[in-house]
Design a protein around this motif. Structure first.
Motif, PDB file in Angstrom:
ATOM      1  N   ALA A  57      69.442 -15.349   8.554  1.00  0.00           N
ATOM      2  CA  ALA A  57      70.200 -15.189   9.791  1.00  0.00           C
ATOM      3  C   ALA A  57      69.302 -14.798  10.959  1.00  0.00           C
ATOM      4  O   ALA A  57      69.587 -15.124  12.115  1.00  0.00           O
ATOM      5  CB  ALA A  57      71.293 -14.132   9.596  1.00  0.00           C
ATOM      6  N   ALA A  58      68.200 -14.105  10.626  1.00  0.00           N
ATOM      7  CA  ALA A  58      67.250 -13.697  11.668  1.00  0.00           C
ATOM      8  C   ALA A  58      66.231 -14.791  11.986  1.00  0.00           C
ATOM      9  O   ALA A  58      65.359 -14.606  12.828  1.00  0.00           O
ATOM     10  CB  ALA A  58      66.523 -12.426  11.244  1.00  0.00           C
ATOM     11  N   GLY A  59      66.326 -15.914  11.293  1.00  0.00           N
ATOM     12  CA  GLY A  59      65.456 -17.050  11.600  1.00  0.00           C
ATOM     13  C   GLY A  59      64.134 -17.080  10.872  1.00  0.00           C
ATOM     14  O   GLY A  59      63.238 -17.835  11.249  1.00  0.00           O
ATOM     15  N   HIS A  60      63.987 -16.302   9.815  1.00  0.00           N
ATOM     16  CA  HIS A  60      62.719 -16.292   9.086  1.00  0.00           C
ATOM     17  C   HIS A  60      62.648 -17.446   8.091  1.00  0.00           C
ATOM     18  O   HIS A  60      63.596 -17.671   7.335  1.00  0.00           O
ATOM     19  CB  HIS A  60      62.536 -14.975   8.335  1.00  0.00           C
ATOM     20  N   PRO A  61      61.530 -18.174   8.071  1.00  0.00           N
ATOM     21  CA  PRO A  61      61.327 -19.171   7.012  1.00  0.00           C
ATOM     22  C   PRO A  61      61.283 -18.444   5.665  1.00  0.00           C
ATOM     23  O   PRO A  61      60.458 -17.556   5.453  1.00  0.00           O
ATOM     24  CB  PRO A  61      59.963 -19.783   7.357  1.00  0.00           C
TER      25      PRO A  61
END
Length: 296
Positions: free
Chosen positions: A29-33
């Motif tokens: 959700a925080a955009g981390h791969p």
């Protein structure tokens, strides 16, 4: 490296039980791969739909990222999963529930394989993970350099509290708090048992009990101060002699109500031992030393 680039740094997560899945969803959700692996591949499918890369093997997952987070069933599962995998240059964060001794042994094990190591004790249940304002946090101990390098990433699912270079300290803090919690649960169970057969509504009694427990919590700080100073008479209002004398009423009431005293007697027995040693003018803090003595 920019702050944005750091915040979006890739990581690997091994283990997709209830807690692992909650952690994965927070990082996604925080955009981390995010690369994930689980022994049973079915649990990875919903995360793949949310953008995670699913590795076919644990080795493939570990190879995908420098930061590797492990959240498995137990320490034996960590050993089984990571044995034989190249960990050189990796930053290994173990969020698997363990004992202090297991965490220290795992730190040595990781260092021998060329990895930095951080152990974590999660103070939350899965629904609290990634939920703002839930109060969730994780104790971390071990490599300070690893913690500093990845603190922003680790703080996404839950707050962080670094408690020292000793890798066993996170587990020790975790278990100490949980042990206090279970002691409180024992007292709550006994209190409700006393009123169980009477015409007292548990829901009416509950606010009184909760408020009383809150009112008693400052005693934690008083105990800590006495342990630090070594003076167990400091600030004592109700001394040990008074408390032991009063305990007879607690036990008699339990008998009258048909309630087992098995949750009370272990602690009261410690207080009686202290009184027999002539420490009646002290607080109950001496029980800490009796317990520690038994453990050595």
């Amino acid at each position: 490296m920019t702050d944005n680039a750091f915040e979006k740094s890739p990581l690997t997560l091994l283990g997709l039980g209830a807690m692992g899945t909650a952690l994965a969803r927070a990082w996604l959700a925080a955009g981390h791969p995010l690369t994930v692996w689980n022994r049973g591949p079915g649990r990875a499918e919903p995360l793949a739909a949310a953008g995670a890369t699913v590795a076919g093997t644990a080795a493939e997952a570990v190879a995908a990222s420098r930061l590797v987070v492990v959240c498995l069933l137990d320490d034996a599962s960590v050993d089984e999963t990571l044995t034989g995998i190249d960990l050189a240059g990796k930053d290994l964060v173990d969020l698997t529930t363990s004992t202090p001794a297991q965490a220290r042994a795992r730190a040595t094990w990781a260092r021998e394989r060329g990895a930095r190591f951080l152990d974590g004790g999660i103070m939350a249940v899965p629904p609290m993970i990634g939920t703002p304002g839930s109060g969730a946090y994780v104790f971390y101990s071990g490599s300070r350099a690893l913690f500093d390098a990845h603190r922003a990433v680790l703080a996404i699912p839950a707050g962080t509290s670094y408690v020292g270079e000793d890798a066993g300290f996170a587990a020790l803090h975790d278990v100490a708090l949980l042990s206090a919690m279970y002691g409180m649960f024992a007292g709550v169970a006994h209190a409700f048992a006393l009123i169980r057969k009477e015409k007292i509504e548990p829901t009416a009694f509950a606010p009184l009990l909760a408020d009383w427990l809150v009112a008693m919590t400052p005693s934690v700080h008083a105990t800590a101060a006495q342990l630090a100073e070594g003076d167990y008479t400091q600030g004592v209002v109700s001394n040990l002699a008074m408390q032991v004398a009063g305990s007879a009423t607690l036990l008699r009431t339990a008998e009258e109500q048909g309630v087992s005293n098995e949750l009370l007697t272990p602690y009261l027995s410690l207080l009686e031992r202290l009184l027999a040693d002539g420490r009646g003018n002290e607080s109950t803090t001496g029980a800490v030393d009796l317990l520690a003595l038994r453990a050595t």
